[in-house]
Design an enzyme around this catalytic site. Structure first.
Site, PDB file in Angstrom:
ATOM      1  N   GLY A  20      23.435 -19.688  14.367  1.00 17.85           N
ATOM      2  CA  GLY A  20      23.110 -20.911  15.082  1.00 17.85           C
ATOM      3  C   GLY A  20      23.929 -22.051  14.492  1.00 17.85           C
ATOM      4  O   GLY A  20      24.738 -21.841  13.580  1.00 17.85           O
ATOM      5  N   CYS A 319       6.969   7.240   3.081  1.00 15.11           N
ATOM      6  CA  CYS A 319       5.943   7.613   4.051  1.00 15.11           C
ATOM      7  C   CYS A 319       6.475   8.678   5.019  1.00 15.11           C
ATOM      8  O   CYS A 319       7.569   8.534   5.561  1.00 15.11           O
ATOM      9  CB  CYS A 319       5.499   6.378   4.836  1.00 15.11           C
ATOM     10  SG  CYS A 319       4.150   6.714   5.980  1.00 15.11           S
ATOM     11  N   GLY A 360       9.993  -0.423   6.447  1.00 14.46           N
ATOM     12  CA  GLY A 360      11.189  -0.459   7.272  1.00 14.46           C
ATOM     13  C   GLY A 360      12.325  -1.311   6.757  1.00 14.46           C
ATOM     14  O   GLY A 360      13.358  -1.433   7.423  1.00 14.46           O
ATOM     15  N   ARG A 418      -7.476   6.319   2.036  1.00  8.33           N
ATOM     16  CA  ARG A 418      -6.517   5.587   2.867  1.00  8.33           C
ATOM     17  C   ARG A 418      -6.300   6.273   4.212  1.00  8.33           C
ATOM     18  O   ARG A 418      -5.846   5.657   5.166  1.00  8.33           O
ATOM     19  CB  ARG A 418      -5.182   5.470   2.115  1.00  8.33           C
ATOM     20  CG  ARG A 418      -4.199   4.519   2.765  1.00  8.33           C
ATOM     21  CD  ARG A 418      -2.968   4.333   1.894  1.00  8.33           C
ATOM     22  NE  ARG A 418      -2.195   3.182   2.348  1.00  8.33           N
ATOM     23  CZ  ARG A 418      -1.213   3.264   3.239  1.00  8.33           C
ATOM     24  NH1 ARG A 418      -0.894   4.423   3.762  1.00  8.33           N
ATOM     25  NH2 ARG A 418      -0.561   2.173   3.612  1.00  8.33           N
TER      26      ARG A 418
END
Length: 497
Positions: A20, A319, A360, A418
């Site tokens: 920008g 994971c 991620g 969990r």
């Protein structure tokens, strides 16, 4: 018939930011990374605001008290892992709350009749070189003196030497009276060149210690995250099984915020947990929930009473939920969807619910993408597991130093709560792996580099606040070919030692 979503499940690596206008105001020095941790009404301010948009993952291999202390000193917040006995988790919370309070309750105390051997053993156990000498050896006993490392010589003094023979007696101490302000206490410390100022009540009972190093530390860490009582802020993970016992213990220990730790938070068990906390503590106890990956999950947990929502299933580096169960969503797509739900909820109710992107993140610029896509703050495991302050061992494998890093869904963690599906207490299959991460040294050194990159990227996007970034950022999808183009290519790289 099943419901099919038309959008593609995408990750951060499939996007780039478009620059920008970088105005003269857009310099790294002007960038503020302050961000809300918990919900607030329009026109008001969140009860807790992070000074940097980082929280550490609720994991055994990441969030112990040492990392919680260092992250809070640098502006972020840790959630002490919950896959441990209730009392040991509460004790970790206490350790963080005691560390830097301005007025510190002394947890290293002896009596005048104890010996140098007792002093040495206590210093070894606690790491604290200043010892309060009280009549009964308790933190609030009548103060009779102080012992520091300058009062004895291990090489020359006999181990059986009584403390009363080498301590600095009360008559020679500078002390402050209970009720003194921290500013006044620090003034006494500076005027008399002290390292420690004991604070006593009218009966001469020890109440607190004020340390010079805490004053210096505060000036070295301007983004320190602390409350009105000057204690560092700390969170803790809870589960949907023993919360009625665990939460009261954490509250008693002084926890500032809790978060329900689950791989899949869109469940009635989380709703029950949230509703019990609201019925028991009202709005006084701040609580996050998750993880979710779509608007439905977000709205469900918000209506149940969550103060913030965690987004992400299966995107963490350790994971394997997506492999094992086939559930989840690309982290970028999940975040965009939940952020849309958050904004709609805010427009409808005037209540802003912060969202946390969990998983991620591969490169530092992914952090800016996550913030631009709507995340208010980021939860990270692998990033923090690499540092000296994480609770795992540093090992040498081949020519490289590494640290251990395992998922809460691994057999090593034994954290079946969990992944609670309401059945018997057992982890039927793994949803996480046991691994190593490259050792990276001290947290502070790495944070300086990461935050510098984030601020520079925000400036290139023409934004100096996270809120401004979310409103004005331009984001584009990239092809696999352009990803290759973005790195070094068509050259022969010199060997780097």
């Amino acid at each position: 018939m099943a419901i099919y979503l038309n959008d593609v499940s995408r990750t951060f690596g499939e996007y780039l930011l478009i620059p920008g206008l970088t105005t003269k105001e857009c310099t790294p020095a002007n960038v503020s990374l302050k961000t809300p941790l918990v919900k607030y009404r329009a026109g008001e301010q969140a009860a807790i605001q992070l000074n940097i948009p980082f929280v550490s993952a609720i994991m055994q291999s990441v969030s112990g008290p040492e990392l919680a202390i260092e992250l809070a000193r640098n502006g972020g917040l840790s959630f002490i892992f919950g896959s441990q006995p209730i009392e040991s988790q509460a004790e970790m919370v206490r350790k963080v709350k005691k560390f830097k309070a301005g007025f510190v309750v002394s947890d290293s105390n002896l009596t005048p009749e104890d010996t140098l051997a007792d002093v040495i053993a206590l210093v070894k156990r606690t790491g604290h070189s200043t010892i309060g000498i009280t009549e009964d050896g308790t933190p609030n006993g009548k103060l009779l003196g102080i012992v520091t490392s300058r009062d004895y010589r291990i090489e020359k003094d006999a181990p059986e030497t009584k403390v009363k023979t080498f301590m600095t007696p009360f008559e020679k101490l500078f002390v402050g009276e209970l009720g003194i302000t921290l500013k006044e206490a620090n003034q006494i410390i500076w005027e008399h060149k002290l390292n420690t100022l004991p604070i006593i009540d009218k009966e001469q009972r020890l109440q607190y210690m004020v340390f010079r190093k805490d004053y210096d530390s505060h000036h070295e860490n301007p983004y320190e995250l602390s409350g009105k009582d000057k204690t560092l802020l700390v969170g803790a993970g809870i589960n949907t099984r023993d919360y009625k016992e665990r939460v009261p213990a954490l509250v008693e220990a002084g926890v500032d915020v809790v978060c329900i730790d689950s791989s899949d938070g869109y469940s009635e068990w989380q709703s029950d947990t949230l509703r019990w906390i609201r019925e028991t503590y009202g709005d006084k106890l701040l609580v996050g929930a998750g993880n979710v990956v779509d608007q439905e999950g977000f709205n469900y947990l918000v209506e149940a009473g969550a103060d913030f929502i965690k987004v992400g299933i299966g995107g963490g580096s350790i994971c394997i939920t997506r492999e094992q169960k086939g559930i989840g969503r690309g982290q970028a797509t999940a975040l965009i969807d939940v952020a849309r739900a958050r904004d709609e909820y805010f427009q409808k109710t005037g209540i802003y619910i912060p969202i946390c992107s969990d998983g991620g993140l591969v490169h530092d610029y992914h952090m800016v993408l996550a913030l631009a896509m709507g995340a208010d703050f980021l939860m990270m495991g692998r990033y923090f597991a690499r540092f000296d302050e994480s609770p795992t061992k540093k090992l040498k494998i081949g020519n490289n130093f590494v640290k251990e890093y395992w998922g809460e869904g691994s057999n090593r963690a034994k954290n079946w709560q969990r992944y609670d599906m309401g059945g018997n207490e057992a982890l039927k299959f793994e949803e996480g792996v046991d691994s190593y991460v490259p050792y990276a040294g001290k947290m502070k050194d790495n944070l300086v580099s990461t935050l510098s990159k984030i601020k520079a990227t925000m400036c290139s996007c023409g934004a100096i606040t996270i809120e401004q970034l979310q409103k004005t950022a331009k984001i584009t999808l990239v092809s696999s070919t352009s990803i290759v183009e973005g790195g070094a290519h068509d050259v022969i790289l010199k060997e780097q030692n």
